[in-house]
Write an enzyme that holds these catalytic residues in place. Structure first.
Site, PDB file in Angstrom:
ATOM      1  N   GLU A   1       0.817  -1.218   0.000  1.00 34.79           N
ATOM      2  CA  GLU A   1       0.000   0.000   0.000  1.00 34.79           C
ATOM      3  C   GLU A   1       0.849   1.266   0.000  1.00 34.79           C
ATOM      4  OE1 GLU A   1      -2.757   0.484   3.287  1.00 34.79           O
ATOM      5  OE2 GLU A   1      -3.644   2.221   2.290  1.00 34.79           O
TER       6      GLU A   1
ATOM      7  N   ASP B   1      -0.609  -4.968   3.179  1.00 35.67           N
ATOM      8  CA  ASP B   1      -1.155  -3.764   3.816  1.00 35.67           C
ATOM      9  C   ASP B   1      -0.549  -3.722   5.211  1.00 35.67           C
ATOM     10  OD1 ASP B   1      -2.537  -1.706   4.914  1.00 35.67           O
ATOM     11  OD2 ASP B   1      -4.468  -2.260   4.041  1.00 35.67           O
TER      12      ASP B   1
ATOM     13  N   ILE C   1      -0.859  -1.645   7.757  1.00 33.24           N
ATOM     14  CA  ILE C   1      -1.928  -1.503   8.771  1.00 33.24           C
ATOM     15  C   ILE C   1      -3.228  -1.312   8.009  1.00 33.24           C
ATOM     16  CG2 ILE C   1      -2.888  -0.205  10.707  1.00 33.24           C
ATOM     17  CD1 ILE C   1      -0.123   0.834  11.372  1.00 33.24           C
ATOM     18  N   ASP C   2      -4.045  -2.331   7.998  1.00 34.17           N
ATOM     19  CA  ASP C   2      -5.365  -2.164   7.397  1.00 34.17           C
ATOM     20  C   ASP C   2      -6.278  -1.654   8.508  1.00 34.17           C
ATOM     21  OD1 ASP C   2      -7.162  -2.307   5.217  1.00 34.17           O
ATOM     22  OD2 ASP C   2      -8.143  -3.953   6.275  1.00 34.17           O
TER      23      ASP C   2
ATOM     24  N   THR D   1      -6.099   2.068   9.023  1.00 36.03           N
ATOM     25  CA  THR D   1      -5.229   3.150   9.529  1.00 36.03           C
ATOM     26  C   THR D   1      -6.036   4.193  10.303  1.00 36.03           C
ATOM     27  OG1 THR D   1      -3.686   2.777   7.729  1.00 36.03           O
ATOM     28  CG2 THR D   1      -3.514   4.893   8.827  1.00 36.03           C
TER      29      THR D   1
ATOM     30  N   ASP E   1      -5.925  -4.617   0.695  1.00 34.67           N
ATOM     31  CA  ASP E   1      -6.933  -4.751   1.764  1.00 34.67           C
ATOM     32  C   ASP E   1      -7.542  -6.157   1.776  1.00 34.67           C
ATOM     33  OD1 ASP E   1      -6.887  -1.924   2.423  1.00 34.67           O
ATOM     34  OD2 ASP E   1      -8.150  -1.546   0.676  1.00 34.67           O
TER      35      ASP E   1
HETATM   36  C1  LIP Z   1      -8.992   0.801   4.649  1.00 38.27           C
HETATM   37  C2  LIP Z   1      -9.892  -0.376   4.278  1.00 38.27           C
HETATM   38  C3  LIP Z   1     -11.299  -0.085   4.700  1.00 38.27           C
HETATM   39  C4  LIP Z   1     -11.786   1.078   3.913  1.00 38.27           C
HETATM   40  C5  LIP Z   1     -10.897   2.277   4.129  1.00 38.27           C
HETATM   41  C6  LIP Z   1      -9.439   1.966   3.849  1.00 38.27           C
HETATM   42  P1  LIP Z   1      -6.371   1.244   4.988  1.00 38.27           P
HETATM   43  O1  LIP Z   1      -7.659   0.482   4.352  1.00 38.27           O
HETATM   44  O2  LIP Z   1      -9.530  -1.551   4.819  1.00 38.27           O
HETATM   45  O3  LIP Z   1     -12.134  -1.193   4.456  1.00 38.27           O
HETATM   46  O4  LIP Z   1     -13.101   1.341   4.281  1.00 38.27           O
HETATM   47  O5  LIP Z   1     -11.303   3.311   3.285  1.00 38.27           O
HETATM   48  O6  LIP Z   1      -9.177   1.770   2.491  1.00 38.27           O
HETATM   49  O7  LIP Z   1      -6.234   2.495   4.191  1.00 38.27           O
HETATM   50  O8  LIP Z   1      -6.645   1.513   6.418  1.00 38.27           O
HETATM   51  O9  LIP Z   1      -5.268   0.300   4.770  1.00 38.27           O
END
Ligand code: LIP
Length: 282
Positions: free
Chosen positions: A76, A96, A98-99, A101, A227
């Site tokens: 990412e 990713d 930190i999914d 964030t 993600d």
């Molecule tokens: C997040 C996703 C989440 C989405 C956010 C964002 P990140 O990923 O996992 O489902 O709703 O907009 O994309 O940016 O925290 O890695």
């Protein structure tokens, strides 16, 4: 399905990635426990990044590339920094750091380090680790899905009226996204009277909730490959289904996902949606 490695070192790849993910988990946990993070924005005001996202991605990519020559990466933060997405037959790690964030920044403990392994464009393994709750999900094609070593199963529920459904509105807030989200929300909550609606703020957490049978279905538009690559195999190995929201086959690069414990529920959920088109990322 029985596990059949398509690369002689596949198991070595996965075992080493788990070690690195646990190391990265310590980094995330320490940062999460500190009072605040330095936050920047990327594509928009709702798309956040912290130095911990960047440090974790560096740790994972450096660690894996030092050990496994010729492997490729779709990460990412590397892509946010200008790296091109190259989707080839080579062993490719989809990361990713930190999914969730936004959850991390707000110290909401629903976050996950996600590492997916694709070989010949097939997702072979997925690791999703929440270092705050210490839950590590792992799946490999044909080997089943596990949480902290114990097998997990998706729910067998076929009916929206008996489901807890996850509809996630992400960082893209265009009018068409708003319409699709509001329409589907109204249908599942008010017309079909589902048991409940949830949104955990991380695609990976949303998907492992379906994989372990806590929730029955999930849909989101606008997500990225990093993600969903790792959690998608966790859902399917747990017996669930992962498709495009229209019901057509899932494409990890398509920027949209629907998953459910059963194909019947997935179809019903799909029928409630106002579909949104996205340019695939590769
Ligand atoms: C997040 C996703 C989440 C989405 C956010 C964002 P990140 O990923 O996992 O489902 O709703 O907009 O994309 O940016 O925290 O890695």
């Amino acid at each position: 399905m029985v596990f059949q490695p398509i690369h002689e070192e596949e198991q070595v790849f996965v075992d080493y990635a788990i070690e690195l993910v646990k190391k990265a988990g310590t980094l995330v946990r320490t940062a999460f426990d500190s009072p605040e993070s330095k936050v920047d924005t990327k594509s928009s005001n709702t798309d956040l990044v912290t130095e911990t996202d960047q440090a974790v991605e560096k740790l994972l990519i450096e660690g894996l590339s030092e050990r496994f020559k010729g492997h490729r990466f779709i990460g990412e933060e590397s892509v946010a920094g200008g790296a091109k997405i190259e989707w080839t037959d080579a062993p490719t790690w989809i990361i990713d750091p930190i999914d969730g964030t936004t959850n991390f920044v707000h110290r909401i403990p629903m976050i996950a380090i996600c590492v997916g392994l694709a070989i010949k464009k097939q997702i072979r393994a997925g690791i999703v680790y929440n270092p705050i709750t210490n839950e590590l999900y792992l799946a490999q094609l044909g080997k089943g899905a596990f949480k902290n070593g114990f097998p997990i199963r998706a729910s067998k529920n076929q009916f929206i009226a008996e489901s807890v459904l996850i509809l996630q509105l992400g960082s893209i807030r265009s009018p068409v996204m708003q319409k699709s989200f509001v329409d589907s929300y109204k249908t599942v909550m008010f017309d079909k009277q589902c048991h409940g609606h949830r949104s955990f703020g991380s695609a990976a957490i949303n998907m492992v909730m379906v994989a372990q049978g806590s929730c029955d279905g999930y849909v989101e538009y606008g997500i990225h490959a990093w993600d969903v690559a790792a959690p998608s195999i966790i859902v399917t190995e747990a017996g669930g289904v992962v498709t495009d929201p229209t019901g057509s086959p899932f494409d990890v690069m398509s920027r949209k996902v629907l998953c459910a414990g059963t194909a019947e529920l997935g179809r019903d959920l799909s029928a409630c949606l106002t579909h949104v088109d996205f340019e695939p990322e590769a």
